[in-house]
Motif scaffolding. Structure first.
Motif, PDB file in Angstrom:
ATOM      1  N   UNK A  84       0.850  -1.189   0.000  1.00  0.00           N
ATOM      2  CA  UNK A  84       0.000   0.000   0.000  1.00  0.00           C
ATOM      3  C   UNK A  84       0.880   1.231   0.000  1.00  0.00           C
ATOM      4  N   UNK A  85       0.485   2.238  -0.762  1.00  0.00           N
ATOM      5  CA  UNK A  85       1.171   3.529  -0.757  1.00  0.00           C
ATOM      6  C   UNK A  85       0.136   4.618  -0.542  1.00  0.00           C
ATOM      7  N   UNK A  86       0.507   5.630   0.223  1.00  0.00           N
ATOM      8  CA  UNK A  86      -0.410   6.732   0.522  1.00  0.00           C
ATOM      9  C   UNK A  86       0.297   8.045   0.283  1.00  0.00           C
ATOM     10  N   UNK A  87      -0.476   9.037  -0.147  1.00  0.00           N
ATOM     11  CA  UNK A  87       0.165  10.232  -0.702  1.00  0.00           C
ATOM     12  C   UNK A  87      -0.439  11.535  -0.224  1.00  0.00           C
ATOM     13  N   UNK A  88       0.307  12.566  -0.538  1.00  0.00           N
ATOM     14  CA  UNK A  88      -0.124  13.937  -0.378  1.00  0.00           C
ATOM     15  C   UNK A  88      -1.409  14.209  -1.159  1.00  0.00           C
ATOM     16  N   UNK A  89      -1.678  13.393  -2.190  1.00  0.00           N
ATOM     17  CA  UNK A  89      -2.890  13.605  -2.991  1.00  0.00           C
ATOM     18  C   UNK A  89      -4.153  13.076  -2.327  1.00  0.00           C
ATOM     19  N   UNK A  90      -4.028  12.516  -1.109  1.00  0.00           N
ATOM     20  CA  UNK A  90      -5.188  12.035  -0.363  1.00  0.00           C
ATOM     21  C   UNK A  90      -5.614  10.625  -0.705  1.00  0.00           C
ATOM     22  N   UNK A  91      -4.911   9.963  -1.621  1.00  0.00           N
ATOM     23  CA  UNK A  91      -5.309   8.623  -2.051  1.00  0.00           C
ATOM     24  C   UNK A  91      -4.365   7.552  -1.501  1.00  0.00           C
ATOM     25  N   UNK A  92      -4.920   6.355  -1.362  1.00  0.00           N
ATOM     26  CA  UNK A  92      -4.160   5.170  -0.957  1.00  0.00           C
ATOM     27  C   UNK A  92      -4.274   4.164  -2.088  1.00  0.00           C
ATOM     28  N   UNK A  93      -3.135   3.692  -2.587  1.00  0.00           N
ATOM     29  CA  UNK A  93      -3.120   2.728  -3.687  1.00  0.00           C
ATOM     30  C   UNK A  93      -2.660   1.367  -3.169  1.00  0.00           C
ATOM     31  N   UNK A 110      -9.763  14.034   2.674  1.00  0.00           N
ATOM     32  CA  UNK A 110      -9.800  15.353   2.049  1.00  0.00           C
ATOM     33  C   UNK A 110      -8.506  16.125   2.254  1.00  0.00           C
ATOM     34  N   UNK A 111      -7.445  15.422   2.590  1.00  0.00           N
ATOM     35  CA  UNK A 111      -6.144  16.047   2.777  1.00  0.00           C
ATOM     36  C   UNK A 111      -5.061  14.996   2.626  1.00  0.00           C
ATOM     37  N   UNK A 112      -3.798  15.412   2.656  1.00  0.00           N
ATOM     38  CA  UNK A 112      -2.699  14.461   2.521  1.00  0.00           C
ATOM     39  C   UNK A 112      -2.763  13.340   3.544  1.00  0.00           C
ATOM     40  N   UNK A 113      -2.454  12.124   3.097  1.00  0.00           N
ATOM     41  CA  UNK A 113      -2.368  10.981   3.995  1.00  0.00           C
ATOM     42  C   UNK A 113      -0.934  10.897   4.495  1.00  0.00           C
ATOM     43  N   UNK A 114      -0.764  10.870   5.825  1.00  0.00           N
ATOM     44  CA  UNK A 114       0.572  10.949   6.421  1.00  0.00           C
ATOM     45  C   UNK A 114       1.058   9.638   7.005  1.00  0.00           C
ATOM     46  N   UNK A 115       0.150   8.692   7.281  1.00  0.00           N
ATOM     47  CA  UNK A 115       0.569   7.448   7.907  1.00  0.00           C
ATOM     48  C   UNK A 115      -0.334   6.289   7.563  1.00  0.00           C
ATOM     49  N   UNK A 116       0.231   5.081   7.588  1.00  0.00           N
ATOM     50  CA  UNK A 116      -0.512   3.848   7.345  1.00  0.00           C
ATOM     51  C   UNK A 116      -0.125   2.808   8.391  1.00  0.00           C
ATOM     52  N   UNK A 117      -1.040   1.906   8.685  1.00  0.00           N
ATOM     53  CA  UNK A 117      -0.755   0.772   9.565  1.00  0.00           C
ATOM     54  C   UNK A 117      -1.658  -0.386   9.181  1.00  0.00           C
ATOM     55  N   UNK A 124      -7.406  -5.259   7.874  1.00  0.00           N
ATOM     56  CA  UNK A 124      -7.742  -3.840   7.751  1.00  0.00           C
ATOM     57  C   UNK A 124      -6.482  -3.002   7.620  1.00  0.00           C
ATOM     58  N   UNK A 125      -6.654  -1.858   6.988  1.00  0.00           N
ATOM     59  CA  UNK A 125      -5.587  -0.869   6.828  1.00  0.00           C
ATOM     60  C   UNK A 125      -6.070   0.421   7.460  1.00  0.00           C
ATOM     61  N   UNK A 126      -5.248   1.006   8.319  1.00  0.00           N
ATOM     62  CA  UNK A 126      -5.592   2.287   8.938  1.00  0.00           C
ATOM     63  C   UNK A 126      -4.770   3.393   8.314  1.00  0.00           C
ATOM     64  N   UNK A 127      -5.353   4.574   8.213  1.00  0.00           N
ATOM     65  CA  UNK A 127      -4.668   5.727   7.642  1.00  0.00           C
ATOM     66  C   UNK A 127      -4.862   6.941   8.532  1.00  0.00           C
ATOM     67  N   UNK A 128      -3.851   7.807   8.550  1.00  0.00           N
ATOM     68  CA  UNK A 128      -3.908   9.080   9.262  1.00  0.00           C
ATOM     69  C   UNK A 128      -3.732  10.187   8.244  1.00  0.00           C
ATOM     70  N   UNK A 129      -4.509  11.262   8.362  1.00  0.00           N
ATOM     71  CA  UNK A 129      -4.480  12.291   7.314  1.00  0.00           C
ATOM     72  C   UNK A 129      -4.580  13.686   7.891  1.00  0.00           C
ATOM     73  N   UNK A 130      -4.216  14.639   7.045  1.00  0.00           N
ATOM     74  CA  UNK A 130      -4.246  16.039   7.436  1.00  0.00           C
ATOM     75  C   UNK A 130      -5.633  16.656   7.345  1.00  0.00           C
TER      76      UNK A 130
END
Length: 426
Positions: A84-93, A110-117, A124-130
């Motif tokens: 999984x990759x997560x980006x400043x563009x708000x998407x997780x691939x 609705x903002x950059x994604x900064x972390x994944x777990x 499940x995949x968790x994400x943290x975002x701005x």
């Protein structure tokens, strides 16, 4: 069957290529790292908008993945072999080995994604975002659970052993959630937080701007702390057995903290640029770091010594043959992202080999923005000069190229003459 063939090809590459301990390929700082369960592959994310899959024992870049329209801030390895990759563009691939396009894209932030777990059970995949939220995405499909409560950017996320979640943010708070997304505890620390780690026994480590690593209980109480100053701590990673925590700093060091003694055992000292990411090989023998020098590096986790030379031998200077030419000096600002010949390693931007006479967005295998694909531009001395006269944002709206102009007409002419000489493919 297809996955088995792909893994077989990768195994052959790993055996055939010479070993190296420092991996060069990103065109910008290496923001994120993760390592597969067998310890053979790593995936890195960079400020250059790319994710790269590496053979760790050889240093070979096995695949360069381009999809995101911003820095790749976080990566994760999924238990079924996907990444999984997560980006400043708000998407997780979500990626599968051997595929050039994502298998699935998770959208909603609705903002950059900064972390994944990844959850302990791998479902499940968790994400943290701005955008101020964290999300829990079922990997089997279905809507994400949204966790709200932080006041500002959520910078880090980690799972607890029982499937609960921990988040940390710019509001200096650590929030602890049940597996079903209910907030159960909040700890407010002295400064903004950028990094989290959870040990196998469930102790929480959090760190950020004040350069201290604090260790918390499940109820949010601070048990102890280690002060590492002066530079902010920007990444944390627990050892596989949970006995140590690696803490990477914006000052270019990585402190190895022993939990039993509550002391720093030793410090890895790199080239002085920020260490943005750190990960362990599964057997605990090595640390892998990514930093502002654009390199992925390997370190002996027992003593903190670099594996191989700390500084890579300088690559051949492709501009040496043009010493004294003004156009070559102007081009030096471009070498971080663009190569001149087709046989040089991939960087953040497309190669310039054969640029004159080529349509915009036409280098095979490079992922261009949709805006560039629809433009009717052919690169000529005149169009290249115009690009740098008015700037990429005006001449090629929608480009991901950093904004830059060359104000001097003489310098623009010198650059064009240099490119004509250096990028010819005949």
């Amino acid at each position: 069957m297809r996955g088995t063939r792909i893994l077989g090809v990768i195994a052959a590459l790993l055996l055939a290529l010479p070993a190296t301990a420092q991996m060069r390929g990103h065109g910008g700082p290496v923001r994120a790292l993760a390592i597969t369960g067998d310890g053979r592959l790593a995936v890195s994310g960079g400020f250059d908008q790319a994710a790269i899959i590496w053979g760790l024992d050889t240093g070979a870049a096995l695949s360069v993945l381009r999809f995101h329209d911003g820095a790749v801030n976080a990566v994760a390895v999924l238990p079924d072999g996907r990444f999984a990759s997560a980006s400043e563009d708000g998407r997780i691939a979500l990626w599968r080995l051997g595929q050039a396009e994502p298998e699935r894209v998770l959208e909603g932030h609705a903002g950059p994604v900064a972390g994944l777990a990844v959850s302990p059970d791998g479902t499940a995949l968790a994400s943290a975002a701005w955008d101020g939220t964290a999300r829990i995405w079922p990997l089997a499909g279905g809507p994400a659970r949204v966790l709200e409560g932080h006041k500002g950017n959520v910078n880090a996320v980690a799972f607890l052993p029982d499937g609960g979640l921990v988040t940390a943010g710019a509001d200096a708070s650590v929030r602890i959630w049940t597996p079903d997304g209910q907030a159960v505890a909040t700890a407010t620390l002295p400064s903004a937080l950028s990094a989290l780690a959870v040990t196998p026994d469930g102790e929480i480590a959090a760190a950020g701007a004040d350069a201290a690593v604090r260790f918390l209980a499940r109820d949010g109480a601070v048990r102890w702390q280690v002060d590492l100053g002066p530079a902010p701590v920007i990444a944390l990673a627990p050892s596989p057995d949970g006995t140590r925590i690696a803490a990477a700093s914006a000052g270019g060091t990585v402190a190895m903290i022993e939990r039993a003694s509550r002391k720093v055992l030793f410090t890895l000292v790199g080239p002085g640029l920020p260490v943005w990411s750190v990960a362990w090989r599964p057997d605990g023998s090595e640390l892998v770091t990514g930093g502002g020098d654009r390199l992925v590096r390997r370190w002996n986790a027992a003593d903190g010594e670099p594996i191989g030379p700390l500084a890579m031998p300088r690559p051949a200077d492709t501009l040496a043959a043009f010493h004294g030419e003004r156009g070559a000096e102007v081009f030096r600002a471009c070498v971080a992202c663009h190569t001149l010949t087709p046989d040089e390693p991939t960087r953040a931007g497309p190669t310039l080999a054969g640029i004159f006479g080529r349509r915009i967005a036409a280098v095979p295998g490079y992922r261009y923005s949709e805006a560039l694909k629809g433009m009717d531009i052919v690169w000529t001395p005149e169009t290249v000069a115009r690009l740098f006269e008015v700037g990429p944002a005006r001449y090629t709206p929608g480009t991901r190229m950093p904004e830059q102009t060359i104000n001097s007409a003489e310098d623009r002419d010198a650059l064009v003459r240099f490119l004509a000489k250096a990028t010819g493919t005949n």
